[in-house]
Design a protein around this motif. Structure first.
Motif, short mmCIF file in Angstrom:
data_model
loop_
_atom_site.label_atom_id
_atom_site.label_comp_id
_atom_site.label_asym_id
_atom_site.label_seq_id
_atom_site.Cartn_x
_atom_site.Cartn_y
_atom_site.Cartn_z
N UNK A 161 4.98 -0.20 1.90
CA UNK A 161 4.51 -0.13 0.84
C UNK A 161 3.46 -0.57 -0.34
N UNK A 162 4.13 -2.21 -0.32
CA UNK A 162 3.26 -2.74 -1.25
C UNK A 162 1.65 -2.93 -1.56
N UNK A 163 1.26 -2.76 0.29
CA UNK A 163 -0.06 -2.29 0.49
C UNK A 163 -0.60 -1.08 -0.26
N UNK A 164 0.03 -0.43 0.39
CA UNK A 164 0.09 1.31 -0.46
C UNK A 164 -0.09 0.90 -1.92
N UNK A 165 0.47 0.70 -2.61
CA UNK A 165 0.88 0.31 -3.54
C UNK A 165 -0.63 -0.30 -4.61
N UNK A 166 -0.96 -1.28 -3.97
CA UNK A 166 -2.15 -1.74 -3.89
C UNK A 166 -3.73 -1.30 -3.72
N UNK A 167 -3.44 -0.65 -2.33
CA UNK A 167 -4.21 -0.18 -2.67
C UNK A 167 -4.54 1.20 -3.12
N UNK A 168 -3.62 2.09 -4.37
CA UNK A 168 -3.62 2.86 -4.52
C UNK A 168 -3.76 2.62 -6.46
N UNK A 169 -4.08 1.01 -6.34
CA UNK A 169 -4.43 0.81 -8.10
C UNK A 169 -5.73 0.22 -7.39
N UNK B 8 -5.20 7.46 0.88
CA UNK B 8 -4.85 6.13 1.85
C UNK B 8 -3.58 5.92 1.08
N UNK B 9 -3.63 4.97 0.19
CA UNK B 9 -2.86 3.93 -0.62
C UNK B 9 -1.55 4.98 -0.72
N UNK B 10 -0.97 6.53 -1.02
CA UNK B 10 0.26 7.05 -0.61
C UNK B 10 0.55 7.38 0.06
N UNK B 11 -0.42 7.50 1.75
CA UNK B 11 -0.11 7.62 3.07
C UNK B 11 0.46 7.28 3.22
#
Length: 54
Positions: free
Chosen positions: A5-13, A40-43
């Motif tokens: 979840x953290x990596x996904x959020x960072x990827x979205x940013x 990708x971040x959302x997924x």
């Protein structure tokens, strides 16, 4: 919150920043890369949420 979840959020940013940079510099390829990174971040974030529920 798990690491997915953290990596996904960072990827979205990161994707949002890249998308905005592409718009600012008029580079459609960079803008598209940013949109893909956001997706990708959302997924990944969604995967992390499902993983937490299990």
């Amino acid at each position: 919150m798990n690491k997915d979840q953290v990596k996904g959020s960072l990827e979205q940013v990161k994707g949002e920043a890249k998308e905005q940079w592409g718009k600012l510099t008029d580079q459609p390829a960079t803008e598209t890369e940013g949109k893909v990174d956001k997706l990708k971040g959302k997924l990944r974030e969604g995967y992390g949420k499902v993983k937490d529920k299990l």
